[in-house]
Write an enzyme that holds these catalytic residues in place. Structure first.
Site, PDB file in Angstrom:
ATOM      1  N   THR A 153      -3.829  13.312  -3.887  1.00 20.27           N
ATOM      2  CA  THR A 153      -3.955  11.864  -4.108  1.00 20.27           C
ATOM      3  C   THR A 153      -4.409  11.232  -2.789  1.00 20.27           C
ATOM      4  OG1 THR A 153      -1.551  11.677  -3.767  1.00 20.27           O
ATOM      5  CG2 THR A 153      -2.352  11.692  -6.036  1.00 20.27           C
ATOM      6  N   THR A 190       6.742  12.135  -3.579  1.00 18.92           N
ATOM      7  CA  THR A 190       5.481  12.336  -4.289  1.00 18.92           C
ATOM      8  C   THR A 190       4.852  13.609  -3.776  1.00 18.92           C
ATOM      9  OG1 THR A 190       5.183   9.994  -4.417  1.00 18.92           O
ATOM     10  CG2 THR A 190       3.329  11.294  -5.044  1.00 18.92           C
ATOM     11  N   GLU A 274       0.814   9.816   5.250  1.00 14.22           N
ATOM     12  CA  GLU A 274      -0.069   8.652   5.200  1.00 14.22           C
ATOM     13  C   GLU A 274      -0.049   7.897   6.525  1.00 14.22           C
ATOM     14  OE1 GLU A 274       0.221   7.864   0.393  1.00 14.22           O
ATOM     15  OE2 GLU A 274       1.428   6.644   1.746  1.00 14.22           O
ATOM     16  N   ASN A 397      -1.049   1.901   1.624  1.00 14.75           N
ATOM     17  CA  ASN A 397      -0.161   1.582   0.500  1.00 14.75           C
ATOM     18  C   ASN A 397      -0.280   0.159   0.004  1.00 14.75           C
ATOM     19  OD1 ASN A 397       1.673   3.998  -0.182  1.00 14.75           O
ATOM     20  ND2 ASN A 397       1.563   3.998   2.046  1.00 14.75           N
TER      21      ASN A 397
END
Length: 402
Positions: A153, A190, A274, A397
């Site tokens: 992702t 996740t 991230e 995000n």
């Protein structure tokens, strides 16, 4: 144990995979987002799932199939849509896709599992996915790089690894792939991981080994402290190597190798966090118990104040002390020592010398470093792995869905 270069879940005998671009998010992308991992023969299977009380439909579906007397051959995986918070329709869509997959792959009924990752709260585009699912049989290969890509992702790179384990009776292989970059926290996040082996191992032993490996790997990492709805780690054992490892000695070797593989994949998730610019190992030693050592480590690793301190390369040791106390483990402030790599910076709860700050800051300027907190209250220890919290994490995000 030897590392097999450029290999993952298809390195063990009898496993193949395929991936295709199904445009699951519906934005016209040609990104690989739908794949299958399958064995030539039925597998013993074990899994660990998120502890989140909100569990996505694929997890519910997989748990149902794994608790029944089904012969499991493999798993269908998609990115771009988590199929979470989708109610009865979401579960129905799992069944529809699994049945279609079993049909086109010519597998037994109830033999495929499902796994998904992506946006929460949207129904899967089932008709589109059924159409592209029919492409997968012709794409099956013993090379798994494309399968590793289709599960990503916000990840920036694939994460895969395989190891060869030699015994006096011959060798077997363990291979794995993983995805994860954000919503990474204890009890998983996740993240998805799929592990395969051609070793012969009982279902009970496989479950025990996976649970132990996950505890010190995927459940010892954090990027942002958020727990997802879709976390899953699956391991498939098809026994095609013919090497039976259901003895104490061989199980110990298998456990050590599985621990290594899971730990390395977990570290790669943190390194690809991230917006992350730092990979930090938090080591807590001489704690009252292993549980307390890990609890203290995770409290430090999850602290936004500590994580921004890592990003700013500021050796603000007071934040480390505050988190240690806030973890509510057995400790005495005047016994705590803190190290930056091998540099002893705090002794008995007091800064040793302010002149050491420059040296500590230089250590923190490195991409990877270790913070050690010595509680001096027992003899237990634990390691957890975390990243810093940067400006880019917010950017990624803030507009995740778009």
């Amino acid at each position: 144990m030897n590392i097999i270069k450029n290999a993952g879940v298809c390195a063990p005998l009898g496993f193949s995979s395929a991936a295709t671009a199904a445009d699951i998010k519906g934005n016209g992308s040609d990104k690989l987002d739908y794949g299958v991992l399958v064995s030539m023969v039925p597998c013993e299977v074990a899994a660990v799932f998120t502890k989140n009380n909100v569990k996505a439909a694929p997890l519910i579906f997989a748990k149902e199939r794994l608790t029944s007397e089904n012969k499991i051959f493999g798993i269908l995986v998609n990115s771009g849509n988590a199929n979470a918070c989708t109610g009865k329709e979401g579960l129905k869509n799992c069944r529809i896709l699994a049945e279609e997959g079993e049909k086109v792959l010519k597998l037994d009924s109830n033999s495929l599992l499902i796994s998904s990752t992506g946006v929460i709260g949207e129904q899967l585009p089932v008709n589109k996915m059924k159409k592209h699912l029919r492409e997968l049989p012709e794409l099956l290969t013993g090379y798994d790089e494309e399968f590793a890509k289709c599960i990503l992702t916000t990840d920036t790179r694939t994460k895969r690894l395989a190891v060869l384990v030699e015994t006096e009776n011959g060798a077997y292989v363990i291979g794995g792939v993983a995805k994860g970059s954000g919503m990474i926290a204890p009890d998983m996040a996740t993240m998805l991981s799929f592990i395969t082996t051609d070793a012969m191992i009982s279902e009970e032993n496989l479950k025990n080994c996976l649970n132990s490996a996950v505890d010190e790997s995927f459940n010892s990492i954090t990027v942002d402290g958020d727990m997802s709805t879709n976390d899953s780690v699956f391991i498939f054992a098809n026994g095609l190597s013919g090497i039976n490892i259901n003895t104490e000695k061989h199980l110990r070797e298998f456990q050590e190798s599985l621990n290594y593989l899971c730990r390395e994949l977990a570290k790669e998730i943190v390194k690809d966090g991230e917006g992350a610019t730092k990979f930090v190992t938090i080591r807590v030693k001489n704690a009252f118990s292993k549980d307390e050592a890990k609890r203290c480590g995770m409290k430090i690793a999850n602290s936004p104040l500590v994580k921004t301190m890592f990003f700013g390369e500021d050796p603000n040791w007071g934040r480390l002390m505050a988190c240690t106390g806030a973890s509510l483990v057995t400790m005495h402030e005047d016994k705590v020592d803190i190290y930056f790599n091998n540099l002893k910076y705090v002794e008995n709860g007091i800064l040793i010398d302010k002149q050491l700050e420059k040296e500590a800051a230089e250590i923190m300027s490195e991409e990877s470093f270790t913070i050690t907190v010595d509680l001096n209250t027992g003899n237990a220890e634990a390691e957890v792995y975390t990243s810093d919290l940067s400006y880019d994490y917010v950017k990624i995000n803030a507009d995740y869905r778009t």
